[in-house]
Scaffold this motif. Structure first.
Motif, PDB file in Angstrom:
ATOM      1  N   VAL B  74      -4.412  -7.152  -8.084  1.00 47.02           N
ATOM      2  CA  VAL B  74      -3.852  -8.506  -8.101  1.00 47.02           C
ATOM      3  C   VAL B  74      -2.879  -8.702  -6.929  1.00 47.02           C
ATOM      4  CG1 VAL B  74      -2.362 -10.093  -9.387  1.00 47.02           C
ATOM      5  CG2 VAL B  74      -4.162  -8.811 -10.587  1.00 47.02           C
ATOM      6  N   ALA B  75      -2.007  -7.705  -6.717  1.00 48.27           N
ATOM      7  CA  ALA B  75      -1.023  -7.833  -5.629  1.00 48.27           C
ATOM      8  C   ALA B  75      -1.723  -7.950  -4.278  1.00 48.27           C
ATOM      9  CB  ALA B  75      -0.069  -6.636  -5.639  1.00 48.27           C
ATOM     10  N   ARG B  76      -2.796  -7.165  -4.089  1.00 46.66           N
ATOM     11  CA  ARG B  76      -3.546  -7.266  -2.827  1.00 46.66           C
ATOM     12  C   ARG B  76      -4.140  -8.673  -2.680  1.00 46.66           C
ATOM     13  NH1 ARG B  76      -6.108  -3.563   0.511  1.00 46.66           N
ATOM     14  NH2 ARG B  76      -4.197  -2.405   0.113  1.00 46.66           N
ATOM     15  N   ALA B  77      -4.663  -9.203  -3.789  1.00 45.52           N
ATOM     16  CA  ALA B  77      -5.248 -10.551  -3.729  1.00 45.52           C
ATOM     17  C   ALA B  77      -4.184 -11.594  -3.378  1.00 45.52           C
ATOM     18  CB  ALA B  77      -5.915 -10.892  -5.067  1.00 45.52           C
ATOM     19  N   TRP B  78      -2.961 -11.370  -3.838  1.00 46.52           N
ATOM     20  CA  TRP B  78      -1.888 -12.329  -3.545  1.00 46.52           C
ATOM     21  C   TRP B  78      -1.505 -12.324  -2.061  1.00 46.52           C
ATOM     22  CZ3 TRP B  78       2.009 -11.105  -8.114  1.00 46.52           C
ATOM     23  CH2 TRP B  78       1.540 -11.728  -9.277  1.00 46.52           C
ATOM     24  N   VAL B  79      -1.524 -11.141  -1.450  1.00 53.13           N
ATOM     25  CA  VAL B  79      -1.047 -11.065  -0.057  1.00 53.13           C
ATOM     26  C   VAL B  79      -2.170 -11.206   0.965  1.00 53.13           C
ATOM     27  CG1 VAL B  79       0.940  -9.628  -0.676  1.00 53.13           C
ATOM     28  CG2 VAL B  79      -1.176  -8.522   0.092  1.00 53.13           C
ATOM     29  N   ASP B  80      -3.406 -11.035   0.521  1.00 51.09           N
ATOM     30  CA  ASP B  80      -4.523 -11.009   1.473  1.00 51.09           C
ATOM     31  C   ASP B  80      -5.603 -11.999   1.017  1.00 51.09           C
ATOM     32  OD1 ASP B  80      -6.784 -10.453   2.969  1.00 51.09           O
ATOM     33  OD2 ASP B  80      -6.594  -8.277   2.809  1.00 51.09           O
ATOM     34  N   LYS B  84      -8.804 -11.681  -1.569  1.00 51.35           N
ATOM     35  CA  LYS B  84      -8.932 -12.500  -2.789  1.00 51.35           C
ATOM     36  C   LYS B  84     -10.302 -13.182  -2.826  1.00 51.35           C
ATOM     37  CE  LYS B  84      -6.565 -16.412  -3.904  1.00 51.35           C
ATOM     38  NZ  LYS B  84      -5.344 -17.133  -4.303  1.00 51.35           N
ATOM     39  N   ALA B  85     -10.722 -13.709  -1.684  1.00 58.23           N
ATOM     40  CA  ALA B  85     -12.030 -14.372  -1.630  1.00 58.23           C
ATOM     41  C   ALA B  85     -13.144 -13.386  -1.988  1.00 58.23           C
ATOM     42  CB  ALA B  85     -12.260 -14.963  -0.239  1.00 58.23           C
ATOM     43  N   ARG B  86     -13.032 -12.147  -1.455  1.00 62.46           N
ATOM     44  CA  ARG B  86     -14.066 -11.142  -1.764  1.00 62.46           C
ATOM     45  C   ARG B  86     -14.010 -10.737  -3.235  1.00 62.46           C
ATOM     46  NH1 ARG B  86     -12.150  -9.239   3.147  1.00 62.46           N
ATOM     47  NH2 ARG B  86     -11.027  -7.460   2.285  1.00 62.46           N
ATOM     48  N   LEU B  87     -12.797 -10.646  -3.770  1.00 58.85           N
ATOM     49  CA  LEU B  87     -12.625 -10.257  -5.183  1.00 58.85           C
ATOM     50  C   LEU B  87     -13.259 -11.294  -6.114  1.00 58.85           C
ATOM     51  CD1 LEU B  87     -11.202  -8.296  -7.251  1.00 58.85           C
ATOM     52  CD2 LEU B  87      -9.236  -9.845  -7.136  1.00 58.85           C
ATOM     53  N   LEU B  88     -13.010 -12.569  -5.809  1.00 58.71           N
ATOM     54  CA  LEU B  88     -13.540 -13.623  -6.671  1.00 58.71           C
ATOM     55  C   LEU B  88     -15.053 -13.760  -6.495  1.00 58.71           C
ATOM     56  CD1 LEU B  88     -10.705 -16.301  -6.215  1.00 58.71           C
ATOM     57  CD2 LEU B  88     -11.027 -14.745  -8.144  1.00 58.71           C
ATOM     58  N   GLU B  89     -15.521 -13.395  -5.307  1.00 60.85           N
ATOM     59  CA  GLU B  89     -16.961 -13.479  -5.012  1.00 60.85           C
ATOM     60  C   GLU B  89     -17.716 -12.325  -5.685  1.00 60.85           C
ATOM     61  OE1 GLU B  89     -18.714 -15.701  -3.307  1.00 60.85           O
ATOM     62  OE2 GLU B  89     -20.605 -14.557  -3.360  1.00 60.85           O
ATOM     63  N   THR B  92     -16.831  -6.309  -8.332  1.00 56.02           N
ATOM     64  CA  THR B  92     -17.301  -4.932  -8.373  1.00 56.02           C
ATOM     65  C   THR B  92     -17.133  -4.258  -7.013  1.00 56.02           C
ATOM     66  OG1 THR B  92     -18.997  -5.851  -9.824  1.00 56.02           O
ATOM     67  CG2 THR B  92     -19.217  -3.529  -9.225  1.00 56.02           C
ATOM     68  N   GLU B  93     -17.573  -4.948  -5.963  1.00 54.19           N
ATOM     69  CA  GLU B  93     -17.494  -4.369  -4.628  1.00 54.19           C
ATOM     70  C   GLU B  93     -16.053  -4.374  -4.106  1.00 54.19           C
ATOM     71  OE1 GLU B  93     -19.722  -2.669  -2.938  1.00 54.19           O
ATOM     72  OE2 GLU B  93     -20.916  -2.891  -4.763  1.00 54.19           O
ATOM     73  N   ALA B  94     -15.315  -5.448  -4.424  1.00 53.76           N
ATOM     74  CA  ALA B  94     -13.975  -5.598  -3.858  1.00 53.76           C
ATOM     75  C   ALA B  94     -13.027  -4.484  -4.314  1.00 53.76           C
ATOM     76  CB  ALA B  94     -13.407  -6.966  -4.218  1.00 53.76           C
ATOM     77  N   ALA B 109     -13.784 -11.350 -11.475  1.00 56.11           N
ATOM     78  CA  ALA B 109     -12.365 -11.713 -11.417  1.00 56.11           C
ATOM     79  C   ALA B 109     -12.257 -13.236 -11.492  1.00 56.11           C
ATOM     80  CB  ALA B 109     -11.745 -11.187 -10.129  1.00 56.11           C
ATOM     81  N   VAL B 110     -11.330 -13.709 -12.298  1.00 53.63           N
ATOM     82  CA  VAL B 110     -11.117 -15.156 -12.451  1.00 53.63           C
ATOM     83  C   VAL B 110      -9.648 -15.458 -12.162  1.00 53.63           C
ATOM     84  CG1 VAL B 110     -13.038 -15.629 -14.027  1.00 53.63           C
ATOM     85  CG2 VAL B 110     -10.867 -14.810 -14.961  1.00 53.63           C
ATOM     86  N   GLU B 111      -9.418 -16.546 -11.429  1.00 58.85           N
ATOM     87  CA  GLU B 111      -8.084 -16.822 -10.912  1.00 58.85           C
ATOM     88  C   GLU B 111      -7.359 -17.902 -11.717  1.00 58.85           C
ATOM     89  OE1 GLU B 111      -8.054 -18.640  -7.061  1.00 58.85           O
ATOM     90  OE2 GLU B 111      -5.981 -18.027  -6.665  1.00 58.85           O
ATOM     91  N   ASN B 112      -6.133 -17.610 -12.097  1.00 56.96           N
ATOM     92  CA  ASN B 112      -5.309 -18.612 -12.760  1.00 56.96           C
ATOM     93  C   ASN B 112      -4.573 -19.454 -11.718  1.00 56.96           C
ATOM     94  OD1 ASN B 112      -6.081 -17.775 -15.244  1.00 56.96           O
ATOM     95  ND2 ASN B 112      -4.154 -16.743 -15.773  1.00 56.96           N
ATOM     96  N   THR B 113      -4.588 -20.757 -11.951  1.00 58.42           N
ATOM     97  CA  THR B 113      -3.887 -21.682 -11.063  1.00 58.42           C
ATOM     98  C   THR B 113      -3.123 -22.662 -11.946  1.00 58.42           C
ATOM     99  OG1 THR B 113      -5.692 -23.275 -11.063  1.00 58.42           O
ATOM    100  CG2 THR B 113      -5.782 -21.541  -9.378  1.00 58.42           C
ATOM    101  N   ALA B 114      -2.450 -23.625 -11.318  1.00 59.64           N
ATOM    102  CA  ALA B 114      -1.749 -24.643 -12.099  1.00 59.64           C
ATOM    103  C   ALA B 114      -2.746 -25.464 -12.928  1.00 59.64           C
ATOM    104  CB  ALA B 114      -0.956 -25.551 -11.167  1.00 59.64           C
TER     105      ALA B 114
END
Lengths: 114, 217
Positions: B74-80, B84-89, B92-94, B109-114
């Motif tokens: 999660v922290a990597r997805a926040w800073v990079d 994050k795009a690869r993780l959500l895509e 498994t590979e990310a 992976a599913v992303e929480n937003t407002a």
């Protein structure tokens, strides 16, 4: 309204249920070993996750309500290994008797398993 | 007095290093099911199906896995943003990029937003992203959570202390035996100056299941 009889007992999404109990416990060694035996033997192809679930689901609702998670798992892994011919019921029964004769607690009876 | 034990003193020995109680049967009389586990394990080793070393290693691997692994993702997805795009895509590979072995299961992976809040359940059994979060908490496997979170998610989340505005859409994801979900919580405000390791500290197990948000620093 009557309980939906179309669903089997384990298919519990949306069914009425009580309060969520938030307490947690750390897993005991014997529970982790049951988990490890499942991971290893299914990983080696003796049964599949579907086999694990079939036995758990066939145990029925009462087992779910009265037994702990790994108590149910140990039975399911055992049933699958019996079906795969890994050992026989007689071998298991004999060994369980020996195990139970070793002492009183898990620590005493687990012997030099490591 | 040096220690103020209140009325917990008699419980202290029953707590594990992480502060959770051991199961009551841990030091008690051998149960039938424990005897079964010992007997099965010995027969499997004697017949050469598994080795004692494999069992020990599998248990140790179980102990090494913790929500800290998921928090790193999660922290990597926040800073990079590209991670994050690869993780959500393709989750498994990310996660392989961070040295986490996804195993045979597909990770989504599913992303929480407002606008959107995601929460994960397994209504049929207890499927859980163990390689990222360790073993699941008891409540995740119990009837109450599994039955109710798909029907009245806002109420269930409120019971976990998470009140969501009406404007936030709640999505409940029901796991299957072949795939696992990871919730990527929203990055808290005021964390611009934190590095990846400090950010990971804000990400709890519950936030990655979706019953909590990330902590504020």
């Amino acid at each position: 309204m009557e309980t939906d009889k179309i669903h089997r007992w384990h298919d519990m999404g949306g069914q009425p249920a009580g309060e969520i109990k938030r307490e947690e416990h750390d897993f005991a060694l014997w529970e982790k070993r049951v988990d490890a035996l499942q991971v290893l033997t299914s990983g080696k192809g003796y049964f599949t996750v579907d086999g694990l679930r079939r036995v758990l689901e066939d145990m029925g609702e009462e087992a779910f309500e009265t037994m702990s998670y790994y108590e149910r798992w140990v039975q399911s892994v055992n049933q699958n290994l019996l079906e795969a011919g890994v050992y026989t019921i007689a071998e298991l029964a004999e060994r369980m008797e020996q195990v139970q004769a070793r002492g009183e607690t898990y620590g005493e009876c687990a012997g030099s398993g490591e | 007095m040096p220690h103020d034990h209140h009325d917990h003193s008699h419980d202290t020995d029953g707590l594990s290093p992480s502060g959770h109680p051991y199961r009551p049967d841990q030091d008690h009389k051998l149960t039938r099911w424990q005897a079964m586990e010992i007997a099965m394990r010995e027969l499997l080793v004697e017949k050469g199906i598994v080795t004692a070393a494999e069992i020990t290693e599998t248990v140790e691997q179980m102990d090494r896995r913790s929500p800290a692994d998921g928090a790193k993702v999660v922290a990597r997805a926040w800073v990079d943003p590209s991670f994050k795009a690869r993780l959500l895509e393709n989750g498994t590979e990310a996660i392989r990029e961070l040295g986490i072995e996804p195993g045979v299961l597909k990770l989504i992976a599913v992303e929480n937003t407002a606008r959107t809040h995601n929460v994960v359940v397994c209504t049929l059994c207890s499927c859980y992203p163990r390689n990222l979060l360790g073993l699941p908490p008891d409540w995740y496997k119990q009837r109450a959570y599994r039955s109710r979170v798909v029907k009245t998610p806002r109420k269930v989340l409120a019971e976990f202390g998470l009140e969501l505005p009406e404007s936030t859409q709640v999505r409940v994801h029901d796991s299957t035996a072949d795939m696992r979900y990871l919730v990527v919580p929203a990055r808290p405000e005021g964390t611009e100056g934190l590095d990846e390791a400090a950010l990971a500290e804000l990400v709890s197990r519950d936030a990655m299941i979706g019953v909590a948000t990330a902590r504020h620093p």
